[in-house]
Design an enzyme around this catalytic site. Sequence first.
Site, mmCIF file in Angstrom:
data_model
loop_
_atom_site.group_PDB
_atom_site.id
_atom_site.type_symbol
_atom_site.label_atom_id
_atom_site.label_comp_id
_atom_site.label_asym_id
_atom_site.label_seq_id
_atom_site.Cartn_x
_atom_site.Cartn_y
_atom_site.Cartn_z
ATOM 1 N N ASP A 1 6.651 1.439 6.903
ATOM 2 C CA ASP A 1 5.277 0.962 6.664
ATOM 3 C C ASP A 1 4.590 1.836 5.634
ATOM 4 O O ASP A 1 3.873 2.760 5.997
ATOM 5 C CB ASP A 1 4.512 0.961 7.985
ATOM 6 N N GLU B 1 4.386 -5.973 4.393
ATOM 7 C CA GLU B 1 4.200 -5.389 5.725
ATOM 8 C C GLU B 1 5.457 -5.586 6.582
ATOM 9 O O GLU B 1 6.149 -6.607 6.466
ATOM 10 C CB GLU B 1 2.998 -6.040 6.429
ATOM 11 N N HIS C 1 0.833 -1.206 0.000
ATOM 12 C CA HIS C 1 0.000 0.000 0.000
ATOM 13 C C HIS C 1 0.865 1.253 0.000
ATOM 14 O O HIS C 1 1.921 1.301 0.639
ATOM 15 C CB HIS C 1 -0.961 0.018 1.192
ATOM 16 N N HIS D 1 4.096 3.715 12.531
ATOM 17 C CA HIS D 1 3.016 4.565 13.051
ATOM 18 C C HIS D 1 3.504 5.500 14.155
ATOM 19 O O HIS D 1 2.693 6.176 14.789
ATOM 20 C CB HIS D 1 1.828 3.728 13.566
ATOM 21 N N GLU E 1 -5.117 0.952 2.769
ATOM 22 C CA GLU E 1 -4.847 -0.096 3.749
ATOM 23 C C GLU E 1 -4.886 0.461 5.166
ATOM 24 O O GLU E 1 -5.348 -0.201 6.088
ATOM 25 C CB GLU E 1 -3.482 -0.742 3.483
ATOM 26 N N GLU E 2 -4.397 1.683 5.335
ATOM 27 C CA GLU E 2 -4.351 2.287 6.662
ATOM 28 C C GLU E 2 -5.692 2.882 7.075
ATOM 29 O O GLU E 2 -5.867 3.269 8.219
ATOM 30 C CB GLU E 2 -3.277 3.386 6.721
ATOM 31 N N ASP F 1 -0.507 4.283 0.873
ATOM 32 C CA ASP F 1 -1.003 5.233 1.867
ATOM 33 C C ASP F 1 -0.272 5.040 3.187
ATOM 34 O O ASP F 1 0.221 3.963 3.509
ATOM 35 C CB ASP F 1 -2.515 5.108 2.055
#
Length: 382
Positions: free
Chosen positions: A101, A164, A68, A350, A135-136, A70
């Site tokens: 990520d 991931e 992903h 994150h 995805e997020e 995003d």
Amino acid sequence: MGKSVVLELAEDLISRPSVTPKDAGCQDLMIARLEAVGFRVTRLPAGGVENFWAERGDAGPCLCFAGHTDVVPSGPLAEWQSDPFQPTIRDGLLYGRGAADMKGSLAAMVVAAERFVALHPGHSGRLAFLITSDEEGIATHGTRHVVDWLREHGETIDWCVVGEPSSENMLGDVIKNGRRGSLNGRLTVQGIQGHVAYPDKADNPIHRAFRPLADLVDQTWDAGNGFFPPTRLQFSNIHAGTGANNVIPGQLQADFNFRFSTESTPESLQAGVHKILDASAMRYTIEWQLSGPPFFTAPGPLVAAIQKALQAVEQHEARLSTGGGTSDGRFIAQLGGQVVELGPINATIHKINECVAVTDLEHLSQIYTEIMVHLLGSADGH
């Protein structure tokens, strides 16, 4: 000495502020690189989300790399040591939102494909990419949408590597060969509002819910198995009351989540909850929402290829794990193929000052290339 090709692409991707569900041009960059080495690309936008499916080769088993573009919001900018969308290298680490990520993985995948095609222009089977920008977020118009399109068009995925960040202490020490399912419930318990001094004229939903909620927490849902821990229920929010200390509330609302193993199903868990609640003297309703079923890839061709690649590049093998949260692998697994997750160290994902080791990016790309070689090899003798 100049920057590696992987690092340059990772920096280019990080510099694009693709806060979910925005893509900010990341996929255009990837598509241009893939088309240049012979991939056929189908853009599959949906609901304001950018997605694409890219494929090289016409027949045979399909090895797909998924990811992903995003990223999660940066958080307080003042707490970052450098601009989260201005990639910065300090002490051998690449800093920026998405470094781990998972824009680092995306860069590693694309460069790995370029190298593999240069070495094996007539490779066997099909090499593919499944990329989304959702995805997020709510994950409704992303990989789920692409998987539906693939199913409708008779496309199959035999092996899938999701980029991931699976590693824990060093690159490739852990690969995820499955994930637990996730089932959410919102319980509403109905009572009768009234004055605390006259409880006989009211019906307190908090009192009604005490024992049943405790019973749900204490319940053994399953014992897990050799690959999954036991299923667990966790309450995340409980709310009741008007804010006044002399009012019995008329309603209680509780949110809970199951992270469940392959020993349970959404239906068995729902039935178990209702059995406990129905045995209590309370009026209630539940809204259910399934985020995704569990998936599991037993050791086989894909896991073996990854272990060989890790041994060749990192001189060690990985521990298999099904822990952690959910990922888009849960949607891809519904096509029936083998799915694993392999990516950078996840310690800073994150978080403020997210980063990835520069050397890990290059090594990850080499690992991805080795996986391609082991599974698709060459059909033209190159």
